[in-house]
Design an enzyme around this catalytic site. Structure first.
Site: not given
Length: 348
Positions: A68, A157
């Site tokens: 992010y 992830h």
């Protein structure tokens, strides 16, 4: 096997634990992707205000990732939480993408310059790495960016295209970190249900984070993932309940899974909105409450980029959703007849 309806959490701050880990999470949790300048810049001040607003609303579970904003989300979240008692909240981050310095590329004009939809200078590149060494290095790097003394939960992830390495190397590395006490709970986070079901069945994860696959418009996680999690005592954190925008504001041009929504999906979303509003419930509230019809769901993760968005999410979450509304959603074929829905305890 299908889990039956259960009482929905009454408040944002209602606490449950992830699987058998003992790690507490609030019913509503804070997703920090937007703090990494997802699609548009966010100032440091606005990012901090969003986290503080979440805290004031009773949220005590915060989720981030190196992906992010090339680490920006982790840095901002760590900064905002650093003054809090570390034993009073739960923080999760993710592994699988290492950030490698690459020199500045692209401008600093606020455009999405990193190539992944985040409005940050492309000073690093993401390198997929689910090896044991890569997992350890990622956790160490995240601790430095966060500036905190520990991470409570670590998810693999998006291992979609890296299943072999993730199961063979990445997952065992997480198990070792948990055994050492470096992290308290482990799992995987993905935008699909099939591989998460495999993690539930074939490993000893505590929880999985499933984004966009258990919503008013997409219940694929209800076929196998959620029943398996219930049967095995595992938890599911549900993200993406607005399906990237369509269930937040259904209108022509709205997005579903980050692409323009089809007319069929838009029609279903508009029908859902009409039903909810006939019962005095905003569609956003129904979308936030829906996942709690499943016993395995521990928390709903909502992204926010401002204090106002946090306040709206908390207000929507606190909105009561009457049984007649859920019945009508089934009658309108928005939900299938056998889809479990929340049963809320009537207030005296």
């Amino acid at each position: 096997m299908s889990a039956g309806p259960v009482s929905a959490p009454g408040e944002v701050a209602d606490i449950t634990t992830l699987g058998r880990s003992g790690v507490p999470v609030t019913a509503l949790s804070f997703g920090a992707a937007a703090l990494g300048n997802l699609f548009a810049p966010v100032t440091d001040e606005a990012a901090a205000e969003a986290v503080h607003a979440a805290w004031d609303a009773g949220i005590r579970y915060f989720d981030t990732a190196p992906h992010y904003g090339l680490g920006l989300s982790e840095r901002r979240l760590g900064d905002a939480l650093r003054g809090r008692d570390r034993d009073t909240y739960t923080l999760s981050t993710k592994v699988g993408r290492l950030l490698v310095a690459d020199g500045p590329r692209g401008g600093r004009d606020g455009g999405c310059t990193d190539g992944e939809g985040f409005a940050v200078p492309a000073t690093h590149r993401r390198v997929w790495d689910f090896s044991g060494d890569g997992v350890r290095r990622s956790v160490e790097d995240s601790l430095q960016r966060l500036g905190l003394d520990r991470i409570d939960v670590v998810y693999l992830h998006d291992p979609d295209d890296h299943a072999d390495q993730a199961f063979r190397e990445g997952y065992p590395a997480l198990e070792r970190l948990r055994a050492e006490g470096t992290v308290r709970a482990i799992g995987a986070g993905m935008n699909q249900a099939a591989m998460l079901t495999r993690f539930i069945r074939d490993t000893d994860v505590d929880a999985v984070l499933c984004a966009g696959r258990y919503t008013l418009l997409d219940q694929r996680a209800g076929d196998e993932l959620l029943p398996e999690a219930t049967a095995r005592g595992k938890s599911v954190v549900v993200g993406g309940v607005f399906n990237s925008g369509l269930l937040a504001d259904p209108r022509p041009g709205a997005t579903y899974d980050y692409a323009p929504a089809s007319m069929d999906l838009l029609d279903r979303a508009l029908r859902a909105k009409a039903v909810a509003e006939r019962h005095g419930v905003p569609l956003r509230a129904a979308a936030l409450r829906f996942p709690f019809g499943r016993t395995a769901v521990a928390s709903v993760l909502v992204g926010a980029r401002s204090a106002a968005e946090v306040a709206d999410a908390a207000a929507m979450f606190a909105t009561r959703t009457p049984a007649r509304m859920w019945e009508e959603l089934r009658g309108e074929s928005v939900l299938g007849a056998d889809v479990p829905v929340p049963v809320e305890v009537e207030q005296p």
